[in-house]
Design a protein around this motif. Sequence first.
Motif, PDB file in Angstrom:
ATOM      1  N   PRO A 219      13.568  96.066 -24.853  1.00 30.60           N
ATOM      2  CA  PRO A 219      12.528  96.738 -24.121  1.00 30.60           C
ATOM      3  C   PRO A 219      11.849  97.622 -24.924  1.00 30.60           C
ATOM      4  CG  PRO A 219      14.743  96.819 -23.129  1.00 30.60           C
ATOM      5  CD  PRO A 219      15.012  96.322 -24.254  1.00 30.60           C
ATOM      6  N   VAL A 220      12.183  98.249 -26.267  1.00 31.83           N
ATOM      7  CA  VAL A 220      11.411  99.119 -27.070  1.00 31.83           C
ATOM      8  C   VAL A 220      10.694  98.545 -28.447  1.00 31.83           C
ATOM      9  CG1 VAL A 220      12.346 101.096 -25.931  1.00 31.83           C
ATOM     10  CG2 VAL A 220      13.622 100.043 -27.926  1.00 31.83           C
ATOM     11  N   THR A 221      11.035  96.969 -28.490  1.00 29.88           N
ATOM     12  CA  THR A 221      10.530  96.422 -29.515  1.00 29.88           C
ATOM     13  C   THR A 221       9.490  95.196 -29.464  1.00 29.88           C
ATOM     14  OG1 THR A 221      12.486  95.210 -29.909  1.00 29.88           O
ATOM     15  CG2 THR A 221      12.305  97.280 -31.215  1.00 29.88           C
ATOM     16  N   ASP A 222       9.157  94.542 -30.070  1.00 31.31           N
ATOM     17  CA  ASP A 222       8.251  93.383 -30.086  1.00 31.31           C
ATOM     18  C   ASP A 222       8.811  92.112 -30.510  1.00 31.31           C
ATOM     19  OD1 ASP A 222       5.993  94.799 -28.912  1.00 31.31           O
ATOM     20  OD2 ASP A 222       6.126  95.887 -30.685  1.00 31.31           O
ATOM     21  N   GLY A 223      10.070  92.125 -31.015  1.00 30.25           N
ATOM     22  CA  GLY A 223      10.836  90.846 -31.485  1.00 30.25           C
ATOM     23  C   GLY A 223      12.169  91.278 -32.247  1.00 30.25           C
ATOM     24  N   ASP A 224      12.125  90.022 -33.140  1.00 31.16           N
ATOM     25  CA  ASP A 224      13.419  90.315 -33.959  1.00 31.16           C
ATOM     26  C   ASP A 224      13.216  89.590 -35.478  1.00 31.16           C
ATOM     27  OD1 ASP A 224      16.119  91.596 -34.112  1.00 31.16           O
ATOM     28  OD2 ASP A 224      16.484  89.479 -34.627  1.00 31.16           O
ATOM     29  N   ALA A 225      13.654  90.098 -36.420  1.00 32.22           N
ATOM     30  CA  ALA A 225      13.658  89.365 -37.856  1.00 32.22           C
ATOM     31  C   ALA A 225      15.142  89.678 -38.287  1.00 32.22           C
ATOM     32  CB  ALA A 225      12.720  90.046 -38.679  1.00 32.22           C
ATOM     33  N   TYR A 226      15.953  88.730 -38.369  1.00 31.12           N
ATOM     34  CA  TYR A 226      17.322  88.688 -38.735  1.00 31.12           C
ATOM     35  C   TYR A 226      17.543  88.525 -40.142  1.00 31.12           C
ATOM     36  CZ  TYR A 226      22.079  87.462 -38.231  1.00 31.12           C
ATOM     37  OH  TYR A 226      23.603  87.370 -38.500  1.00 31.12           O
ATOM     38  N   TYR A 227      17.734  89.494 -41.076  1.00 35.86           N
ATOM     39  CA  TYR A 227      18.059  89.538 -42.637  1.00 35.86           C
ATOM     40  C   TYR A 227      19.610  89.156 -42.564  1.00 35.86           C
ATOM     41  CZ  TYR A 227      17.928  90.701 -47.450  1.00 35.86           C
ATOM     42  OH  TYR A 227      17.729  90.772 -48.769  1.00 35.86           O
ATOM     43  N   TRP A 228      19.730  87.981 -42.903  1.00 38.64           N
ATOM     44  CA  TRP A 228      21.081  87.226 -43.039  1.00 38.64           C
ATOM     45  C   TRP A 228      21.327  86.559 -44.397  1.00 38.64           C
ATOM     46  CZ3 TRP A 228      23.456  83.119 -39.087  1.00 38.64           C
ATOM     47  CH2 TRP A 228      24.713  83.032 -39.530  1.00 38.64           C
ATOM     48  N   SER A 229      21.199  87.265 -45.467  1.00 42.19           N
ATOM     49  CA  SER A 229      21.311  86.891 -46.853  1.00 42.19           C
ATOM     50  C   SER A 229      22.399  86.231 -47.260  1.00 42.19           C
ATOM     51  CB  SER A 229      21.159  88.342 -47.632  1.00 42.19           C
ATOM     52  OG  SER A 229      22.454  88.884 -47.612  1.00 42.19           O
ATOM     53  N   SER A 230      23.606  86.322 -46.546  1.00 44.25           N
ATOM     54  CA  SER A 230      24.916  85.723 -46.934  1.00 44.25           C
ATOM     55  C   SER A 230      24.869  84.374 -46.103  1.00 44.25           C
ATOM     56  CB  SER A 230      25.954  86.600 -46.593  1.00 44.25           C
ATOM     57  OG  SER A 230      25.983  86.798 -45.396  1.00 44.25           O
TER      58      SER A 230
END
Length: 261
Positions: free
Chosen positions: A142-153
């Motif tokens: 509700p307070v953001t505009d999406g997601d960026a998942y940092y999954w380096s492993s």
Amino acid sequence: PLLGRYSSDDPVVMNRHVAMAKAAGLTGFLVSWKGTNDLNARLDTLVRTAERQDFKLEIVYQGLDFQRRPLPVPQIAEDLRYLADRYADSPSFDTFSRPVVVITGTDQFTRRQLRRITDGVRGRLLVLSSAKNVAEYRRVAPVTDGDAYYWSSSDPTSALYARKLKEMSRAVHTDGGLWFAPASAGFDARLIGGRDVVPREGGETLRRSIDVARQSSPDALGLISWNEFSENSHIEPSQAHDGEELRALATSLGGRALVPK
């Protein structure tokens, strides 16, 4: 690096990084940043470099300190206002009509705190969370505009990788948000005190990661990483791996690999 030891504020190095990345088929960099005099000056230099080469930028805001503690909410809010005031109309940040800012460590903030951080800028910036699962994304959606998942492993041979990315994509797109899917060239935590290793396989890990990430219908692929040498996830040509990952990237994106001699 095959470029030798360098400083991140060297405009010659920035220019070569952008040229290599663009030739390989990348459209932009996600730039790690928070508001300090040194980092502000470096970002300004990179923006000028990107504008000259018609290259795009977005921001990864470092919301945690070096001890993994959340930064003060007023500090983050002020830093985001600075970004909006300075770059909202910059052509380097217009990929998604407004500059994108991914806040790392959103799981360490309450939703009320994130609302205080984002309320003053959401009309001028697109603020993405860094949630690592659907439940956490829904908490902050509700307070953001999406997601960026940092999954380096991440391991592209694992069924979990493909399933989790599709689940995250479905949740984010259901809300009309932006979904940045991660793809990694490999991982080796031993330089930072860990034990996990995902072998690079001569560029094959990166190719597979890109293929699987694309299956989650992302709005952008977030490749991990250009020059994160401490996690051994770098794509930038190196003494240890030459230009293997840059060549794999160019093959996947239909570009060409400019490997330094």
